[in-house]
Design an enzyme around this catalytic site. Structure first.
Site, PDB file in Angstrom:
ATOM      1  N   PHE A 129       0.840  -1.248  -0.056  1.00 26.88           N
ATOM      2  CA  PHE A 129      -0.012   0.031   0.089  1.00 26.88           C
ATOM      3  C   PHE A 129       0.887   1.092  -0.052  1.00 26.88           C
ATOM      4  O   PHE A 129       1.790   1.407   0.695  1.00 26.88           O
ATOM      5  CB  PHE A 129      -0.886   0.084   1.213  1.00 26.88           C
ATOM      6  CG  PHE A 129      -2.210   0.950   1.338  1.00 26.88           C
ATOM      7  CD1 PHE A 129      -3.147   0.820   0.679  1.00 26.88           C
ATOM      8  CD2 PHE A 129      -1.754   2.228   1.760  1.00 26.88           C
ATOM      9  CE1 PHE A 129      -4.136   1.653   0.615  1.00 26.88           C
ATOM     10  CE2 PHE A 129      -2.855   3.315   1.768  1.00 26.88           C
ATOM     11  CZ  PHE A 129      -4.287   2.814   1.219  1.00 26.88           C
ATOM     12  N   ASP A 201       2.225  -4.544   8.679  1.00 26.74           N
ATOM     13  CA  ASP A 201       1.088  -4.153   8.828  1.00 26.74           C
ATOM     14  C   ASP A 201      -0.413  -4.761   8.476  1.00 26.74           C
ATOM     15  O   ASP A 201      -0.058  -5.763   7.530  1.00 26.74           O
ATOM     16  CB  ASP A 201       1.341  -2.979   7.435  1.00 26.74           C
ATOM     17  CG  ASP A 201      -0.077  -1.923   7.303  1.00 26.74           C
ATOM     18  OD1 ASP A 201      -1.096  -2.344   7.965  1.00 26.74           O
ATOM     19  OD2 ASP A 201      -0.053  -0.923   6.680  1.00 26.74           O
ATOM     20  N   TYR A 226     -10.642   0.882  11.011  1.00 27.73           N
ATOM     21  CA  TYR A 226     -11.867   1.353  10.138  1.00 27.73           C
ATOM     22  C   TYR A 226     -12.110   0.396   8.946  1.00 27.73           C
ATOM     23  O   TYR A 226     -13.200   0.439   8.343  1.00 27.73           O
ATOM     24  CB  TYR A 226     -11.781   2.641   9.696  1.00 27.73           C
ATOM     25  CG  TYR A 226     -10.668   2.966   8.823  1.00 27.73           C
ATOM     26  CD1 TYR A 226     -10.383   2.550   7.569  1.00 27.73           C
ATOM     27  CD2 TYR A 226      -9.687   3.840   9.443  1.00 27.73           C
ATOM     28  CE1 TYR A 226      -9.387   2.854   6.658  1.00 27.73           C
ATOM     29  CE2 TYR A 226      -8.439   4.162   8.455  1.00 27.73           C
ATOM     30  CZ  TYR A 226      -8.326   3.448   7.362  1.00 27.73           C
ATOM     31  OH  TYR A 226      -7.255   4.056   6.609  1.00 27.73           O
ATOM     32  N   LYS A 227     -11.392  -0.557   8.926  1.00 27.01           N
ATOM     33  CA  LYS A 227     -11.603  -1.635   7.777  1.00 27.01           C
ATOM     34  C   LYS A 227     -12.683  -2.833   8.461  1.00 27.01           C
ATOM     35  O   LYS A 227     -13.603  -2.655   8.646  1.00 27.01           O
ATOM     36  CB  LYS A 227     -10.393  -2.138   7.082  1.00 27.01           C
ATOM     37  CG  LYS A 227      -9.900  -0.887   6.488  1.00 27.01           C
ATOM     38  CD  LYS A 227      -8.387  -1.515   5.839  1.00 27.01           C
ATOM     39  CE  LYS A 227      -7.947  -0.236   5.081  1.00 27.01           C
ATOM     40  NZ  LYS A 227      -6.342  -0.294   4.649  1.00 27.01           N
ATOM     41  N   ARG A 375     -12.234  -5.432  -6.809  1.00 22.75           N
ATOM     42  CA  ARG A 375     -11.919  -5.806  -5.765  1.00 22.75           C
ATOM     43  C   ARG A 375     -13.315  -6.239  -4.721  1.00 22.75           C
ATOM     44  O   ARG A 375     -14.234  -4.860  -4.654  1.00 22.75           O
ATOM     45  CB  ARG A 375     -11.123  -4.774  -4.539  1.00 22.75           C
ATOM     46  CG  ARG A 375     -10.049  -5.380  -3.697  1.00 22.75           C
ATOM     47  CD  ARG A 375      -9.064  -4.331  -3.118  1.00 22.75           C
ATOM     48  NE  ARG A 375      -9.926  -3.200  -2.679  1.00 22.75           N
ATOM     49  CZ  ARG A 375      -9.153  -2.333  -1.463  1.00 22.75           C
ATOM     50  NH1 ARG A 375      -8.101  -2.665  -0.942  1.00 22.75           N
ATOM     51  NH2 ARG A 375      -9.788  -1.262  -1.091  1.00 22.75           N
TER      52      ARG A 375
HETATM   53  C1  LIG Z   1      -5.800   0.880   4.523  1.00 23.47           C
HETATM   54  C2  LIG Z   1      -4.232   0.985   4.765  1.00 23.47           C
HETATM   55  C3  LIG Z   1      -3.430   1.962   5.205  1.00 23.47           C
HETATM   56  C4  LIG Z   1      -4.381   3.364   5.867  1.00 23.47           C
HETATM   57  O1  LIG Z   1      -3.399   4.248   6.255  1.00 23.47           O
HETATM   58  P1  LIG Z   1      -4.091   5.527   6.986  1.00 23.47           P
HETATM   59  O2  LIG Z   1      -3.086   6.107   7.463  1.00 23.47           O
HETATM   60  O3  LIG Z   1      -5.268   5.003   7.848  1.00 23.47           O
HETATM   61  O4  LIG Z   1      -4.582   6.194   5.680  1.00 23.47           O
HETATM   62  C5  LIG Z   1      -2.365   2.091   5.430  1.00 23.47           C
HETATM   63  N1  LIG Z   1      -1.461   0.817   4.857  1.00 23.47           N
HETATM   64  C6  LIG Z   1      -2.052  -0.410   4.510  1.00 23.47           C
HETATM   65  C7  LIG Z   1      -1.609  -1.607   4.105  1.00 23.47           C
HETATM   66  C8  LIG Z   1      -3.627  -0.158   4.009  1.00 23.47           C
HETATM   67  O5  LIG Z   1      -4.294  -1.274   3.562  1.00 23.47           O
END
Ligand SMILES: *Cc1c(COP(=O)(O)O)cnc(C)c1O
Length: 414
Positions: A129, A201, A226-227, A375
């Site tokens: 990401f 992560d 939040y996911k 997705r």
């Molecule tokens: C959703 C996601 C994020 C989101 O980071 P924010 O700081 O909350 O915007 C970070 N890393 C991964 C791998 C994600 O899937």
């Protein structure tokens, strides 16, 4: 295969997790397959928000820092989240954003490697990401000590990328695009053989797949609430620092919430013992309080049961798409191997963006990620087998009828 909608309805009737859906307010007429990006709203969140705003803030005002436990909330909620990721209470704080927590974890890990001036490489995946790569780049550049970010092109290339120069192996456990899941224990062991530390992560893992941070002997972890954890839009993220590293863990965002005696108002920083040193400053209390509503749903079940249902849902979706949408240019991106699959399924289509827009217009809410990837997230706490059937039927009709607009306009958030 020959599965009918009736079979799917029967599977829902026999599903011991089906009643958990009642904990969520999902709008009628929507099949929500985007819980991997923004989880649905627990019913309890509305009353909780009203209580925090009207009573805790409105009536009790500043006393709520003590009486409502506002100050301790990052650690208390961390304790509730801990069992979902194989952590101990006292090792997790719910705070800040995933990006910010990643910075803290990476910086702390890099500092622990400072005794060896050759260990200056942060290894991660090009397909990670983007914010994870960006935060690593930001840290490396800001340090000005020759740190670099090394990107590998596929999971198979990770072993060869590790060596005596590796400070940290930074990986996202479940890839946001493909749904590929790494072997956390094996890769952590490999990193340790090379003297590197690991930062995991768990954005697409927490609440989606079983995670055993201690079993894997991982070093640090961060993730989203939040996911799959349904904490609400922009809900604070989490950071895990195991007890064995807490004494050595120094992160540069040394704000007063991480101080040993924050209200002594001392003129110099001294970190508190424990996970508290991962904190920085005052937290978004309203948003933080809602994280608990999502976590309380998970307290009613366990990750093994959720994993079994998640795999059944994704197996069903893959089989139905391949059977009922055969002949259309769809390509499965997600691993078939259960051991390598997260809880979302991705298919490519040359007009993926347009097809996804047509699905959303018909009430099937998934999302699109470059390049060409549709997705579909399967959230075992509320997705039903009948919904999987219905979503595939709608996809089939859209594809059979070419009922999508190849010039569909793009929104800001896609
Ligand atoms: C959703 C996601 C994020 C989101 O980071 P924010 O700081 O909350 O915007 C970070 N890393 C991964 C791998 C994600 O899937």
């Amino acid at each position: 295969m020959d599965i009918s909608r009736t079979d799917c309805v029967a599977r829902d009737a026999a599903d011991p997790l089906a009643p958990l859906r009642d904990s969520f307010d999902l709008p009628a007429g929507i099949i929500y397959l985007d819980g991997n990006s923004l989880g649905a709203r627990p019913k309890a969140a509305l009353a909780r928000a009203a209580d925090v705003i009207a009573r805790e803030w409105g009536t009790d005002l500043i006393t709520s820092w003590n009486t409502a436990g506002w100050f301790d909330m990052p650690k208390r909620l961390g304790g509730k989240l801990a069992p979902l990721i194989g952590a101990l209470p006292g090792e997790v704080a719910v705070t800040d954003t995933t990006s910010v927590n990643l910075f803290k974890a990476l910086a702390g890990a890099v500092a622990m490697q400072a005794a060896d001036p050759c260990r200056t490489t942060i290894v991660t995946e090009r397909s990670n990401f983007p914010t994870d790569i960006y935060m690593a780049e930001g840290l490396a550049g800001w340090l000005r000590r020759g740190h670099t970010v090394r990107l590998v092109d596929s999971p198979e290339d990770i072993p060869a990328a590790l060596g005596p120069d590796t400070a940290v192996l930074l990986l996202t456990h479940v890839n946001y695009r493909t749904g590929h899941m790494h072997d956390m224990a094996a890769l952590t062991a490999l990193a340790h053989e090379h003297g590197a530390l690991t930062v995991w992560d768990l954005a697409h893992s927490a609440g989606a797949v079983p995670v055993d941070l201690h079993g894997a002997n991982a070093d640090f972890a961060v993730g989203c609430t939040y996911k799959y954890l349904n904490g609400g839009p922009g809900a604070p993220a989490f950071i895990w620092v195991p007890e064995r590293h807490q004494g050595a863990f120094m992160q540069p965002l040394s704000g007063w919430w991480g101080h040993a005696t924050p209200f002594a108002m001392a003129p110099s920083f001294a970190p508190c013992a424990g996970i508290g040193r991962a904190l920085c400053g005052t937290q978004p209390v309203v948003s933080l309080a809602l994280v608990e509503c999502g976590l309380d749903v998970f307290a009613q079940t366990d990750m093994a049961a959720l994993r079994a249902k998640s795999l059944a849902l994704t197996d069903l979706f893959i089989a139905l798409v391949e059977e009922r949408c055969a002949g259309h240019p769809l390509g499965l991106v997600t691993p078939r191997d259960h051991a390598r699959r997260g809880s979302h399924v991705s298919f490519t289509h040359p007009h993926g963006y347009a097809v996804m827009q047509a699905l959303i217009a018909r009430g099937v809410v998934g999302d699109y990620r470059e390049p060409h990837i549709m997705r579909f997230g399967f959230t075992p706490v509320y997705t039903s087998f009948a919904e999987v059937w219905d979503a595939v039927e709608i996809l089939k009709h859209i594809l059979d009828d070419n009922a999508y607009d190849v010039n569909a306009a793009r929104g800001t958030v896609t």
